[in-house]
Design a protein around this motif. Structure first.
Motif, PDB file in Angstrom:
ATOM      1  N   TRP A  81      -3.736  -4.565  -6.451  1.00 26.47           N
ATOM      2  CA  TRP A  81      -4.306  -5.174  -5.251  1.00 26.47           C
ATOM      3  C   TRP A  81      -4.891  -6.546  -5.587  1.00 26.47           C
ATOM      4  CZ3 TRP A  81      -9.255  -6.300  -3.270  1.00 26.47           C
ATOM      5  CH2 TRP A  81      -9.414  -6.242  -1.889  1.00 26.47           C
ATOM      6  N   GLY A 121       0.806  -1.206   0.000  1.00 26.36           N
ATOM      7  CA  GLY A 121       0.000   0.000   0.000  1.00 26.36           C
ATOM      8  C   GLY A 121       0.841   1.259   0.000  1.00 26.36           C
ATOM      9  N   THR A 127      -6.288   0.809  -0.517  1.00 25.89           N
ATOM     10  CA  THR A 127      -5.580   0.716  -1.794  1.00 25.89           C
ATOM     11  C   THR A 127      -6.499   0.558  -3.002  1.00 25.89           C
ATOM     12  OG1 THR A 127      -3.643  -0.138  -0.655  1.00 25.89           O
ATOM     13  CG2 THR A 127      -3.751  -0.518  -3.032  1.00 25.89           C
TER      14      THR A 127
END
Length: 185
Positions: free
Chosen positions: A149, A5, A138
């Motif tokens: 992600w 992140g 994120t």
């Protein structure tokens, strides 16, 4: 354990130790810190003796160097952090008369602008890891971060790596139903 992140440089009002006469009206002394939910998690685990790594994109230059150094000095493996041109996301705590409120500047950060589905070799990054830790922040930062992600989760599934998700919903980034649709999938 591996986290993924954005990191932020955070500024918030500090207890004033200087005479008010030294500051312009409306100005306050500020405390500055490096943070971000995912990096904070990696730092906390590293400080307890767990092997922890953090994956992100940081800008070249002194601010990116500061973030990487803070993580590394805390014992976090930053080998998966990539560097590029751009800015670092910021969080300023601002009081406009209604009490302190967070004000994020992240849409133009190197992370938000540069991360996409093929930015990271997730299979290599997850090699030897037991856990991947993500947040719901994120995927709401844009299409590129959301693709990365999802790619991290797919790679974790292929490699038998457990996934922990801290929803950490931020209403300023999107409504909870939108986040839940991403997480549920």
């Amino acid at each position: 354990m591996l986290t993924f992140g954005e990191s932020l440089l955070t500024s918030k009002p500090a207890p004033s130790t200087a005479p008010d006469a030294l500051l312009a009206d409306g100005c306050t002394a500020q405390l500055q810190a490096v943070g971000g939910a995912e990096m904070n998690t990696a730092v906390a685990l590293a400080r307890t003796g767990c092997s922890a790594g953090w994956v992100s994109v940081l800008p070249h230059g002194p601010l990116g160097d500061l973030v990487a150094r803070v993580a590394r000095d805390a014992g976090v493996d930053v080998g998966g952090v990539q560097r590029t041109a751009g800015d670092l996301g910021t969080l300023h705590v601002v009081d406009t008369g209604d009490g302190p409120r967070p004000h994020y500047q992240r849409r133009q950060s190197a992370f938000c602008r540069e991360v996409h589905g093929a930015t990271f070799d997730w299979d290599a990054l997850l090699s030897g890891r037991e856990w991947l830790v993500l947040t719901g922040i994120t995927p709401l930062l844009g299409d590129g971060p959301a693709d990365a992600w999802r790619g991290a989760i797919r790679a974790a599934a292929r490699r038998g790596v457990r996934v922990a998700v801290d929803l950490n919903h931020r209403p300023a980034l999107g409504d909870f139903d939108s986040l839940w649709k991403i997480v549920e999938a």
